[in-house]
Scaffold this active site. Structure first.
Site, PDB file in Angstrom:
ATOM      1  N   ARG A  98       0.820  -1.233   0.000  1.00 48.81           N
ATOM      2  CA  ARG A  98       0.000   0.000   0.000  1.00 48.81           C
ATOM      3  C   ARG A  98       0.845   1.271   0.000  1.00 48.81           C
ATOM      4  NH1 ARG A  98      -2.734  -2.687   4.058  1.00 48.81           N
ATOM      5  NH2 ARG A  98      -4.542  -3.836   3.311  1.00 48.81           N
ATOM      6  N   LYS A 120       1.928  11.728 -11.172  1.00 54.19           N
ATOM      7  CA  LYS A 120       1.144  10.783 -11.977  1.00 54.19           C
ATOM      8  C   LYS A 120       2.004   9.557 -12.251  1.00 54.19           C
ATOM      9  CE  LYS A 120      -2.143  13.756 -14.407  1.00 54.19           C
ATOM     10  NZ  LYS A 120      -2.627  14.231 -15.718  1.00 54.19           N
ATOM     11  N   GLU A 162       7.848  19.782 -24.397  1.00 57.22           N
ATOM     12  CA  GLU A 162       7.165  20.057 -23.127  1.00 57.22           C
ATOM     13  C   GLU A 162       7.677  21.370 -22.521  1.00 57.22           C
ATOM     14  OE1 GLU A 162       4.648  18.239 -22.637  1.00 57.22           O
ATOM     15  OE2 GLU A 162       5.056  16.135 -23.141  1.00 57.22           O
ATOM     16  N   LYS A 211       5.843  23.556 -13.234  1.00 60.10           N
ATOM     17  CA  LYS A 211       4.894  22.437 -13.185  1.00 60.10           C
ATOM     18  C   LYS A 211       4.464  22.172 -11.746  1.00 60.10           C
ATOM     19  CE  LYS A 211       3.648  17.792 -14.397  1.00 60.10           C
ATOM     20  NZ  LYS A 211       3.885  16.538 -15.111  1.00 60.10           N
ATOM     21  N   GLU A 221      -6.206  17.461 -10.975  1.00 57.59           N
ATOM     22  CA  GLU A 221      -6.655  17.974 -12.264  1.00 57.59           C
ATOM     23  C   GLU A 221      -8.151  18.281 -12.292  1.00 57.59           C
ATOM     24  OE1 GLU A 221      -4.576  16.002 -15.456  1.00 57.59           O
ATOM     25  OE2 GLU A 221      -5.913  16.857 -16.962  1.00 57.59           O
ATOM     26  N   ARG A 225      -4.794  22.247 -13.448  1.00 58.31           N
ATOM     27  CA  ARG A 225      -3.791  21.310 -13.959  1.00 58.31           C
ATOM     28  C   ARG A 225      -4.039  20.980 -15.435  1.00 58.31           C
ATOM     29  NH1 ARG A 225      -0.847  16.088 -10.986  1.00 58.31           N
ATOM     30  NH2 ARG A 225       0.503  15.643 -12.760  1.00 58.31           N
ATOM     31  N   ASN A 229      -2.100  20.301 -20.368  1.00 55.64           N
ATOM     32  CA  ASN A 229      -2.422  19.544 -21.574  1.00 55.64           C
ATOM     33  C   ASN A 229      -2.388  20.414 -22.826  1.00 55.64           C
ATOM     34  OD1 ASN A 229      -2.805  17.093 -20.240  1.00 55.64           O
ATOM     35  ND2 ASN A 229      -4.869  17.717 -19.624  1.00 55.64           N
ATOM     36  N   HIS A 232      -1.787  19.007 -26.299  1.00 52.26           N
ATOM     37  CA  HIS A 232      -1.962  17.552 -26.202  1.00 52.26           C
ATOM     38  C   HIS A 232      -3.296  17.065 -26.776  1.00 52.26           C
ATOM     39  CE1 HIS A 232       1.610  17.825 -23.781  1.00 52.26           C
ATOM     40  NE2 HIS A 232       1.615  16.537 -23.513  1.00 52.26           N
ATOM     41  N   HIS A 236      -2.212  14.273 -28.935  1.00 55.01           N
ATOM     42  CA  HIS A 236      -2.489  12.865 -28.620  1.00 55.01           C
ATOM     43  C   HIS A 236      -3.130  12.163 -29.798  1.00 55.01           C
ATOM     44  CE1 HIS A 236      -2.409  12.867 -23.964  1.00 55.01           C
ATOM     45  NE2 HIS A 236      -1.286  12.406 -24.476  1.00 55.01           N
ATOM     46  N   HIS A 247       6.661  10.990 -28.336  1.00 52.16           N
ATOM     47  CA  HIS A 247       5.612  11.793 -27.692  1.00 52.16           C
ATOM     48  C   HIS A 247       5.836  13.293 -27.933  1.00 52.16           C
ATOM     49  CE1 HIS A 247       2.652  13.108 -24.785  1.00 52.16           C
ATOM     50  NE2 HIS A 247       3.581  13.826 -24.175  1.00 52.16           N
TER      51      HIS A 247
HETATM   52  N1  NAD Z   1       3.849  10.884 -15.295  1.00 52.05           N
HETATM   53  C1  NAD Z   1       3.695  11.909 -16.107  1.00 52.05           C
HETATM   54  O1  NAD Z   1       3.213  12.971 -15.714  1.00 52.05           O
HETATM   55  C2  NAD Z   1       4.154  11.778 -17.514  1.00 52.05           C
HETATM   56  C3  NAD Z   1       4.261  12.920 -18.326  1.00 52.05           C
HETATM   57  C4  NAD Z   1       4.760  12.772 -19.617  1.00 52.05           C
HETATM   58  C5  NAD Z   1       5.124  11.523 -20.074  1.00 52.05           C
HETATM   59  N2  NAD Z   1       5.011  10.421 -19.272  1.00 52.05           N
HETATM   60  C6  NAD Z   1       5.428   9.102 -19.721  1.00 52.05           C
HETATM   61  O2  NAD Z   1       6.836   9.139 -19.894  1.00 52.05           O
HETATM   62  C7  NAD Z   1       7.218   8.161 -20.850  1.00 52.05           C
HETATM   63  C8  NAD Z   1       8.207   8.769 -21.795  1.00 52.05           C
HETATM   64  O3  NAD Z   1       9.326   9.172 -21.064  1.00 52.05           O
HETATM   65  P1  NAD Z   1      10.738   9.432 -21.759  1.00 52.05           P
HETATM   66  O4  NAD Z   1      10.546  10.305 -22.934  1.00 52.05           O
HETATM   67  O5  NAD Z   1      11.661   9.848 -20.694  1.00 52.05           O
HETATM   68  O6  NAD Z   1      11.069   8.013 -22.387  1.00 52.05           O
HETATM   69  P2  NAD Z   1      11.887   6.731 -21.858  1.00 52.05           P
HETATM   70  O7  NAD Z   1      11.806   6.568 -20.418  1.00 52.05           O
HETATM   71  O8  NAD Z   1      11.441   5.621 -22.729  1.00 52.05           O
HETATM   72  O9  NAD Z   1      13.394   7.100 -22.250  1.00 52.05           O
HETATM   73  C9  NAD Z   1      13.708   7.334 -23.592  1.00 52.05           C
HETATM   74  C10 NAD Z   1      14.902   6.518 -24.042  1.00 52.05           C
HETATM   75  O10 NAD Z   1      16.090   7.102 -23.521  1.00 52.05           O
HETATM   76  C11 NAD Z   1      16.885   6.131 -22.835  1.00 52.05           C
HETATM   77  N3  NAD Z   1      17.566   6.890 -21.796  1.00 52.05           N
HETATM   78  C12 NAD Z   1      17.076   7.368 -20.635  1.00 52.05           C
HETATM   79  N4  NAD Z   1      17.957   8.175 -20.037  1.00 52.05           N
HETATM   80  C13 NAD Z   1      19.057   8.188 -20.833  1.00 52.05           C
HETATM   81  C14 NAD Z   1      20.305   8.865 -20.768  1.00 52.05           C
HETATM   82  N5  NAD Z   1      20.577   9.712 -19.776  1.00 52.05           N
HETATM   83  N6  NAD Z   1      21.196   8.642 -21.751  1.00 52.05           N
HETATM   84  C15 NAD Z   1      20.901   7.827 -22.792  1.00 52.05           C
HETATM   85  N7  NAD Z   1      19.743   7.181 -22.927  1.00 52.05           N
HETATM   86  C16 NAD Z   1      18.821   7.378 -21.949  1.00 52.05           C
HETATM   87  C17 NAD Z   1      15.916   5.073 -22.417  1.00 52.05           C
HETATM   88  O11 NAD Z   1      16.531   3.820 -22.314  1.00 52.05           O
HETATM   89  C18 NAD Z   1      14.907   5.077 -23.571  1.00 52.05           C
HETATM   90  O12 NAD Z   1      15.395   4.285 -24.619  1.00 52.05           O
HETATM   91  C19 NAD Z   1       5.939   7.689 -21.512  1.00 52.05           C
HETATM   92  O13 NAD Z   1       5.630   6.408 -21.051  1.00 52.05           O
HETATM   93  C20 NAD Z   1       4.890   8.684 -21.038  1.00 52.05           C
HETATM   94  O14 NAD Z   1       3.613   8.102 -20.929  1.00 52.05           O
HETATM   95  C21 NAD Z   1       4.540  10.548 -18.003  1.00 52.05           C
HETATM   96 ZN    ZN Z   2       3.315  15.440 -22.854  1.00 51.72          ZN
END
Ligand code: NAD
Ligand code: ZN
Length: 343
Positions: A98, A120, A162, A211, A221, A225, A229, A232, A236, A247
């Site tokens: 939990r 999130k 972003e 943020k 949200e 919040r 978006n 987006h 999206h 993304h």
């Molecule tokens: N929680 C939220 O509020 C929120 C907001 C936006 C996006 N997201 C989520 O985030 C995810 C995307 O995140 P992301 O863009 O960081 O992608 P990711 O975590 O897939 O990382 C992108 C790539 O970079 C590599 N990588 C990471 N750090 C590295 C570094 N320092 N050097 C070299 N390679 C590195 C990873 O192995 C991966 O291949 C999605 O799943 C999305 O849904 C969440």
């Molecule tokens: Zn985004």
């Protein structure tokens, strides 16, 4: 990490450390050594890179591992990686026993400026992205922009979408001044892109506080919040339409569409649209995508249903603010989509 981070949990003896596989391959154990976890019992699990880790199977693997090795309530989970590791480990930390302590160490630009802040957490489901999750705030987010040195260009550029989004909404954030971030981006794009600018840590910090201020005011949200978006709604739709975009790339396209839509709605003039279009180009992001507009609309319709049937538009106005709108001319929406999807 280290003493200051874990001071919040004086009884912490054990840390569950989750590291993105790419990072481990590039940095090896130094990534673990540098976290300063000396004296603690550290258990390390590599998370395979890529969105497929954010799955029921990926989560079950984490639960099985932690429970199998005797996790207890006073332990802390630390996620080192991009949004994938952060979202996945955040949800695991929220649910195992939990909820145990959780710390984020974002290593992509997107994770630093966006996904690591705000609480999130989620995994994906075959019927869509991020459909299973929880709001679960990390006790700390530790950011070191030196991680960005090894990030592939396309990932790095994607994160700027972003940042540009935050620039557009800045005036409407609690305590946020207007246009400061956009101005810095405009003047320093090449240096920031070269990852050398001393401004880079400043920009990241500014994005985080921006943020955080929005999330502080409206964690779940209910209203404010929603401005996060911006870009987006159509973004999206574009992202879901099958064309292989990151993304941030899809959000860049959605941002251009949103700016043009705002101009069609007579909320802003062509100069404001151009400013953002230039920024998007300067940060190596696309302004259009080869997708079927009907597909984009279909996915937007799907998003709308999930959000309770309301299509919300976050649109800028001449005062440099953004507002959340419901009544937007559908013909303008179609025209805005058409303007970014044509070949
Ligand atoms: N929680 C939220 O509020 C929120 C907001 C936006 C996006 N997201 C989520 O985030 C995810 C995307 O995140 P992301 O863009 O960081 O992608 P990711 O975590 O897939 O990382 C992108 C790539 O970079 C590599 N990588 C990471 N750090 C590295 C570094 N320092 N050097 C070299 N390679 C590195 C990873 O192995 C991966 O291949 C999605 O799943 C999305 O849904 C969440
Ligand atoms: Zn985004």
């Amino acid at each position: 990490v280290g003493a200051t981070t874990l001071a919040q949990w004086p009884k912490v003896r054990r840390v569950w450390l989750f590291v993105d596989g790419t990072l481990l391959a590039i940095l090896g154990d130094t990534v673990i050594d540098e976290l300063g976890l000396d004296g603690l019992d550290v258990h390390v699990l590599e998370v395979p890179p890529g969105e497929t880790s954010k799955s029921i199977a990926g989560l079950a693997r984490i639960w099985d591992w932690m429970l199998g090795e005797g996790v207890d309530r006073s332990d802390v989970a630390i996620a080192v990686g991009g949004g994938v590791v952060g979202d996945l480990v955040g949800f695991a930390a929220a649910t195992v026993l939990r909820g145990i302590g959780f710390v984020q160490v974002p290593t992509t630009l997107l994770a630093m400026v966006d996904s690591s802040v705000g609480g999130k957490t989620a995994i994906n489901h075959p019927s869509g992205k991020n459909l299973i999750g929880a709001f679960y705030q990390p006790a700390r987010v530790i950011v070191d922009t030196e991680f960005l040195a090894t990030l592939p260009d396309r990932e790095f550029h994607s994160g700027w979408a972003e940042v540009i989004k935050h620039g557009v909404i800045e005036g409407s954030t609690p305590g946020g001044e207007m246009g400061v971030l956009l101005d810095i981006l405009r003047r320093n794009a090449p240096a920031l892109l070269a990852r050398e600018s001393p401004l880079l840590p400043w920009v990241v910090r500014r994005n985080i506080s921006l943020k955080a201020s929005v999330v502080d005011a409206d964690e779940k949200e209910a209203s404010l919040r929603g401005i996060l978006n911006f870009g987006h709604t159509i973004g999206h739709g574009v992202e879901a339409s099958g064309y292989p975009l990151f993304h941030g790339e899809a959000i860049a396209v959605g941002t251009v569409a949103a700016m043009r839509l705002a101009a069609m709605e007579c909320r802003i003039g062509p100069e404001e649209v151009e400013t953002i279009e230039h920024l998007i180009a300067d940060f190596g992001l696309p302004m259009r995508a080869r997708v079927d507009p009907a597909e984009v609309r279909r996915h937007m319709e799907h998003d709308k249903k999930k959000a309770g049937g309301k299509q919300l538009w976050i649109l800028p106005n001449r005062e440099g603010l953004v507002t959340i709108e419901r009544d937007v001319d559908p013909a303008h929406v179609d025209a805005a989509i058409a303007s970014v999807v044509a070949g």
